[in-house]
Design an enzyme around this catalytic site. Structure first.
Site, PDB file in Angstrom:
ATOM      1  N   GLU C  29       0.848  -1.190   0.000  1.00 38.73           N
ATOM      2  CA  GLU C  29       0.000   0.000   0.000  1.00 38.73           C
ATOM      3  C   GLU C  29       0.886   1.244   0.000  1.00 38.73           C
ATOM      4  O   GLU C  29       1.765   1.374   0.840  1.00 38.73           O
ATOM      5  CB  GLU C  29      -0.903  -0.009   1.239  1.00 38.73           C
ATOM      6  CG  GLU C  29      -1.923  -1.142   1.200  1.00 38.73           C
ATOM      7  CD  GLU C  29      -2.438  -1.513   2.579  1.00 38.73           C
ATOM      8  OE1 GLU C  29      -2.253  -0.743   3.529  1.00 38.73           O
ATOM      9  OE2 GLU C  29      -3.027  -2.613   2.687  1.00 38.73           O
ATOM     10  N   GLU C  58      -4.434  -6.116   2.543  1.00 42.18           N
ATOM     11  CA  GLU C  58      -3.262  -6.797   3.106  1.00 42.18           C
ATOM     12  C   GLU C  58      -3.256  -8.285   2.774  1.00 42.18           C
ATOM     13  O   GLU C  58      -2.202  -8.869   2.486  1.00 42.18           O
ATOM     14  CB  GLU C  58      -3.210  -6.629   4.635  1.00 42.18           C
ATOM     15  CG  GLU C  58      -2.821  -5.248   5.118  1.00 42.18           C
ATOM     16  CD  GLU C  58      -3.964  -4.252   5.060  1.00 42.18           C
ATOM     17  OE1 GLU C  58      -5.113  -4.665   4.777  1.00 42.18           O
ATOM     18  OE2 GLU C  58      -3.730  -3.058   5.309  1.00 42.18           O
ATOM     19  N   PHE C  81       2.709  -1.548   8.656  1.00 39.89           N
ATOM     20  CA  PHE C  81       2.748  -1.699  10.118  1.00 39.89           C
ATOM     21  C   PHE C  81       2.729  -3.196  10.420  1.00 39.89           C
ATOM     22  O   PHE C  81       1.931  -3.922   9.827  1.00 39.89           O
ATOM     23  CB  PHE C  81       1.508  -1.071  10.778  1.00 39.89           C
ATOM     24  CG  PHE C  81       1.519   0.431  10.806  1.00 39.89           C
ATOM     25  CD1 PHE C  81       2.066   1.119  11.881  1.00 39.89           C
ATOM     26  CD2 PHE C  81       0.984   1.145   9.757  1.00 39.89           C
ATOM     27  CE1 PHE C  81       2.069   2.514  11.900  1.00 39.89           C
ATOM     28  CE2 PHE C  81       0.982   2.536   9.775  1.00 39.89           C
ATOM     29  CZ  PHE C  81       1.522   3.225  10.855  1.00 39.89           C
ATOM     30  N   ASP C  83       1.487  -4.481  12.865  1.00 43.73           N
ATOM     31  CA  ASP C  83       0.144  -4.767  13.395  1.00 43.73           C
ATOM     32  C   ASP C  83      -0.777  -5.286  12.273  1.00 43.73           C
ATOM     33  O   ASP C  83      -1.656  -6.099  12.506  1.00 43.73           O
ATOM     34  CB  ASP C  83      -0.493  -3.495  13.962  1.00 43.73           C
ATOM     35  CG  ASP C  83       0.399  -2.827  14.993  1.00 43.73           C
ATOM     36  OD1 ASP C  83       0.082  -2.917  16.183  1.00 43.73           O
ATOM     37  OD2 ASP C  83       1.423  -2.227  14.599  1.00 43.73           O
ATOM     38  N   PHE C  84      -0.572  -4.745  11.062  1.00 43.78           N
ATOM     39  CA  PHE C  84      -1.452  -5.116   9.950  1.00 43.78           C
ATOM     40  C   PHE C  84      -1.226  -6.537   9.482  1.00 43.78           C
ATOM     41  O   PHE C  84      -2.045  -7.088   8.746  1.00 43.78           O
ATOM     42  CB  PHE C  84      -1.260  -4.153   8.769  1.00 43.78           C
ATOM     43  CG  PHE C  84      -1.621  -2.726   9.053  1.00 43.78           C
ATOM     44  CD1 PHE C  84      -2.276  -2.374  10.225  1.00 43.78           C
ATOM     45  CD2 PHE C  84      -1.321  -1.724   8.142  1.00 43.78           C
ATOM     46  CE1 PHE C  84      -2.603  -1.049  10.500  1.00 43.78           C
ATOM     47  CE2 PHE C  84      -1.653  -0.402   8.396  1.00 43.78           C
ATOM     48  CZ  PHE C  84      -2.284  -0.062   9.581  1.00 43.78           C
ATOM     49  N   HIS C 126      -1.206   0.621  16.062  1.00 42.11           N
ATOM     50  CA  HIS C 126      -0.048   0.819  15.178  1.00 42.11           C
ATOM     51  C   HIS C 126       1.288   0.727  15.906  1.00 42.11           C
ATOM     52  O   HIS C 126       2.266   1.273  15.441  1.00 42.11           O
ATOM     53  CB  HIS C 126      -0.089   2.213  14.540  1.00 42.11           C
ATOM     54  CG  HIS C 126      -1.310   2.519  13.762  1.00 42.11           C
ATOM     55  ND1 HIS C 126      -2.399   3.169  14.275  1.00 42.11           N
ATOM     56  CD2 HIS C 126      -1.628   2.260  12.469  1.00 42.11           C
ATOM     57  CE1 HIS C 126      -3.324   3.312  13.359  1.00 42.11           C
ATOM     58  NE2 HIS C 126      -2.885   2.770  12.256  1.00 42.11           N
TER      59      HIS C 126
END
Lengths: 324, 331, 321
Positions: C29, C58, C81, C83-84, C126
């Site tokens: 992205e 993702e 990130f 986290d993603f 994040h």
């Protein structure tokens, strides 16, 4: 493409061989030869075989869950014995016997199998990116069921194959059951093909019990993809002749599916229907088709013996396989 | 008691023509919308009962449910019949509607859908609405208006004739027995299988027999249409032999897809005339869909008849109703 | 040797590997613009076909890497990130396992670049450091660089590796500077770096925590305490030998990471030390990490994340001071 007599007989042979391999696995579960579970693809032969038989070397056939990809593998040229051996945990299997039930052969365009429904959508996207980058006109035909159409992965992959105009044919085998969940309760659009337009690609519906119809539609979509016109969706309406997994029951929702209805489905056996047409249209005689049946049965018998005599999977090879 | 039937084909508009050409797309959500408009149109005319064919997409149940808060004067219901999700449903529904004395059937689909309706019922007047660009029999008209015309027709509000006409049809005769029919065209193709149904490879087409020919339509009848226009109400038919020859025409055989077609012979047919299917084995496409397999030993003929279903002339019905003051509201 | 920052080191590695091998491409992205500027200029140089910008998808990004890798490409995905990555954990798990579960003959060369970490105030969505979830994906290699030099050399190795690699980049490191040679070099996986030698105490630190460990080691040096700082650099493969050797020398070990201590990477390292060097330990192993909470947003995050004070307290405790 116009199908010549040899092409038609090839479709018949591939369907018969697929069915007999499938039957051999089921027999193996009953007798204990098979070490894993099995999600029989009986009833799907026309779609499994029809969408792959006329692909060329370099094209990818990404199987969905049903049948563990047996039809696609055979149509791509995998020897049934390798499929059987894998299910029997033998070192001669196509994945050397420790996968339980996977099918992979990069030379033949079989990228590997995965049992998680809907996993194939983004993998197909990546294969499509690779085909486009290669610039050789190769395509991906990617199978999924009405059940997988519930996955969010479908959305992301449909969208991205469309925006990048990738050479992908999405092939939905809609057999109206996701394990036991009926598509009538699980698929809002009813026809999975209807989803296509939201992603700016064509979506069509064909009779999934008619192998020529499937082959015709998929090859048109393939040519379109080769020409750089992007992805399309071919939905094949089909039936699952056996339970989700061997040993299970034919259930819809939580009720048994009536015997008469199963009999009605089975009356649309794609192999029987095609055989009848070949004879009616004067393309092949009974005796000729009998020979194909007999040859397939003999091949499976030889394969079973080969598998029985094969060594078990090699632990050393397995433990050396984690990393390249 | 006045009744109108609605038959909508959930499978129409999804065939392979979307892949090989640029055929239009109408999804089932829009068809559901159209049925609602048809229902509102019918209801506005004061019809007593509206019957909808059941189908796998459940148009009927969706419409009844979505119109729950609308006060319809008419009783609305879904026909009680088994659903097979095949063409048989349409044939069966038309038959049942005919037997129930429905005064008009609104159809939503293509030529193939109307052919199936005509197999089930050839007496009930039809208001055929097109769901795509690749059709000759059904027309493009706003669904609300179609509903009004159907409502007026079913209640027999207009006196006299001239508000509908009997459509021609082609009977497929095999060994002396009728085995199929078409409303627009029967096309003999050099193929072996019905398979994905559509016809697009022109080199395979050998004979075209049609009831209508108009240059403003597309499809195989347009080949005849640019040579010898033939109206829907003319008591004639046409037979074209296709193949290499001196005469070639450029025709839109599918939406946005053109082909140069050689015409070896054009023959005008009178009612009752029969055309022999000369190529065997072959496939006969009926109203655009490969349907009948002709085997080497078969004797198959195509006969033109003037005994198809009555088709409502929407324009005439509406202007006559207006002239009669039907739309005026009493204070 | 030029002094460049961590972000520049990453972008040099990407540039060099893309120039070297046309099968390498980037996907993610906003990868053209580069949210964390670690790939500036690459789209201009290699074009949009090799710097593929994607919708917010993702799952498709991570899974497409697997498909393309099977077909012979070497995708480098920017997950923005770490986290993603939980959105596409199935895809990453499949990438890790595809080779093994399909007969062991398919190569799956993928790099998942995972910008990560706290101390920026970006809140629970994040800020995570998620080493241990990917250490659980058998077949996945895990890289956590702490300096520009390591980042470049390890990323080049990651891109050339025929296996999937998770490559963690702490956001606070992007602007840290360090010497990076002009000439090409690679850093092999599975070789820990002794960032500072010492004799009284071993600190094993991960990623950004290496910086803090080094600062504190210098402070203690002035007080006459000799601390050895080890940066494992890769968690899979893990160079436990170097750590064990150090523990055998110092007898005391502190493990520092930014992730939650519960089931964290240091829990694994600590247990391996127990297995291999129990007899050398003069004190119990101590760990410093985040509290077992989500990361709070804004200034409150420092109550959750480990602090330098936490490390000082632990050092003093280990030294019995």
């Amino acid at each position: 493409m116009k199908l010549e007599r040899d092409d038609l007989l090839k479709l018949y042979r591939n369907m018969v061989l697929t069915r007999k391999t499938d039957e051999s696995i089921i027999d193996g579960i009953k007798t204990g030869r098979v070490v894993s579970f099995f999600h029989s693809g009986q009833g799907h032969e026309a779609t499994d075989v029809g969408g792959v038989t006329f692909l060329r070397k370099g094209d990818w056939a990404m199987a969905g869950v049903r049948g563990h990809g047996v039809g696609q593998a055979i149509a791509k040229g995998l020897a049934p014995r390798e499929f059987l051996a894998e299910h029997c945990g033998k070192a001669t299997g196509c994945c050397f016997g420790w996968s339980g039930f996977h099918t992979a052969n990069l030379e033949l365009g079989l990228p590997g199998y995965w049992g998680t429904v809907g996993t194939t959508f983004p993998i197909t996207l990546g294969l499509g990116i690779a085909c486009k980058k290669d610039g050789k006109g190769n395509v991906v035909v990617s199978y999924f069921g009405d059940g997988a159409s519930g996955r969010g992965t479908l959305h992301e992959a449909f969208n991205m194959t469309s925006i990048y105009k990738l050479p992908v044919v999405w092939l939905c085998e809609n057999n109206m059951l996701a394990i036991n969940m009926p598509a009538s309760e699980a698929v809002a659009s009813k026809d999975v093909a209807d989803l296509a337009y939201g992603y700016n690609m064509p979506g069509v519906v064909v009779d999934g019990q008619d192998v020529v119809a499937v082959a015709e539609a998929v090859m048109i979509a393939v040519e379109r993809a080769r020409a750089g016109d992007g992805p399309s969706l071919v939905e094949c309406k089909t039936f699952r002749f056996r339970p989700h997994s061997e040993g299970g029951k034919m259930i819809r929702g939580y009720q048994p599916i009536p015997e008469e209805e199963i009999a009605e489905w089975r009356s649309k056996d794609p192999i029987v229907l095609f055989r009848k047409k070949l004879i009616e249209q004067g393309i092949a005689a009974n005796v000729e088709l009998d020979k194909i049946d007999g040859d397939a049965a003999a091949e499976i018998a030889v394969a079973e013996k080969f598998v029985a005599e094969s060594p078990l999977a090699d632990p050393e090879r397995m433990f050396n396989s984690l990393y390249a | 008691m006045s009744k109108v039937g609605i038959i909508s084909n959930p499978a129409s508009g999804k065939d392979i023509r979307r892949l090989i050409a640029f055929a239009s797309v109408m999804d089932n959500v829009e068809k559901t919308n159209q049925i609602k408009r048809i229902v509102m149109g019918i209801d506005s005319t004061g019809v007593d009962e509206i019957l909808i064919m059941p189908d796998y997409y459940c148009f009927g149940l969706r419409v009844v449910s979505d119109l729950n808060s609308v006060r319809l004067k008419a009783k609305i219901s879904v026909l009680d019949m088994p659903v097979t999700a095949t063409m048989e449903d349409t044939v069966n529904a038309a038959k049942i509607m005919g037997e129930m004395g429905v005064g008009c059937i609104v159809t939503l689909g293509g030529d193939g859908t109307n052919r199936a309706v005509a197999i089930g019922s050839r007496k009930t007047p039809l208001v055929p609405l097109s769901t795509g660009t690749n059709n000759v029999f059904p027309i493009m008209v706003e669904a609300t208006v179609a509903g009004i015309a159907a409502g007026i027709t079913a209640q027999n509000i207009l006196n006299g004739d001239g508000f509908s006409y009997i459509h021609k049809r082609l009977a497929i005769i095999k060994d002396g027995r009728e085995i199929g029919m078409a409303l627009i065209d029967a096309v003999v193709v050099d193929q072996l299988f019905v398979s994905s149904r559509a016809v697009w490879e022109l080199p395979d087409v050998r004979q075209i027999v049609c009831t209508r020919a108009d240059a403003k339509n597309i499809g195989l009848t347009s080949v005849a249409g640019v040579l010898h226009p033939l109206g829907a109400r003319e008591a004639k038919g046409l037979h074209l032999r296709i193949g290499d020859g001196d005469l070639k025409v450029r025709a839109a055989v599918l939406p946005g897809l053109f082909a140069d077609v050689g015409v070896q012979e054009l023959q005008v047919l009178d009612p009752g005339d029969e055309v022999q299917v000369s190529l065997k084995p072959s496939i006969i496409a009926l109203d655009g869909e490969r349907e009948v397999a002709v085997q080497p030993s078969d004797d198959v003929k195509i006969r033109i008849e003037i005994d198809g279903p009555p088709v409502v002339e929407i324009d005439k019905v509406l202007s006559a109703a207006a002239a009669k003051g039907f739309f005026k509201v009493k204070n | 040797m030029a002094d460049i920052n961590f972000a520049r080191a990453i972008s040099q590695a990407l540039d060099e590997e893309m120039a070297r091998d046309e099968k390498v491409y980037m996907i993610g992205e906003d990868v053209r613009a580069g949210v964390f500027t670690a790939q500036a200029g690459l789209v201009q140089k290699y074009g949009e076909e090799r710097v593929i910008d994607t919708p917010i998808s993702e799952t498709a990004i991570a899974g497409s890497c697997l498909g393309a890798a099977i077909a012979g490409y070497r995708p480098v995905a920017d997950m923005m990130f770490d986290d993603f990555m939980l959105i596409c954990m199935d895809e990453m798990k499949n990438a890790a396992q595809w080779r093994f579960a399909n007969g062991g003959f398919i190569k799956v060369p993928i790099v998942y670049r995972l910008p990560m970490g706290g101390y920026v105030g970006l809140g629970a969505d994040h800020s995570r450091a998620m080493f241990s979830p990917v250490m659980h994906l058998a077949g996945m290699k895990v890289v956590v660089p702490s300096t520009p030099y390591d980042a470049k050399g390890l990323l080049k190795t990651a891109i050339r590796d025929d296996n999937p690699v998770c490559f963690f980049e702490h956001r606070l490191l992007y602007r840290t500077r360090g010497p990076v040679p002009e000439e090409e070099y690679l850093i092999p996986f599975g070789v820990a770096d002794v960032k500072k030698e010492g004799s009284d105490l071993t600190i094993v630190a991960l990623g950004y925590m290496v910086q803090w460990a080094m600062e504190l080691a210098k402070e203690y040096e002035a007080k006459g305490v000799s601390i050895e700082v080890i940066d494992p650099r890769t968690l899979e493969p893990l160079d436990i030998d170097t750590i064990v050797k150090s523990v055998e020398k110092t007898g005391r070990v502190l493990l520092v990471e930014e992730d939650m201590t519960r089931c964290g990477a240091t829990a694994e390292i600590g247990m391996q030390i127990m297995d291999r060097a129990f007899d050398s330990l003069d004190a119990p192993i101590l760990r410093v990490g985040a509290k077992n909470f989500p990361i709070a947003g804004g200034p409150m995050e420092k109550l959750i994340l480990p602090s330098k004070n936490d490390i000082i307290t632990a050092i003093d405790k280990l030294l019995g001071r």
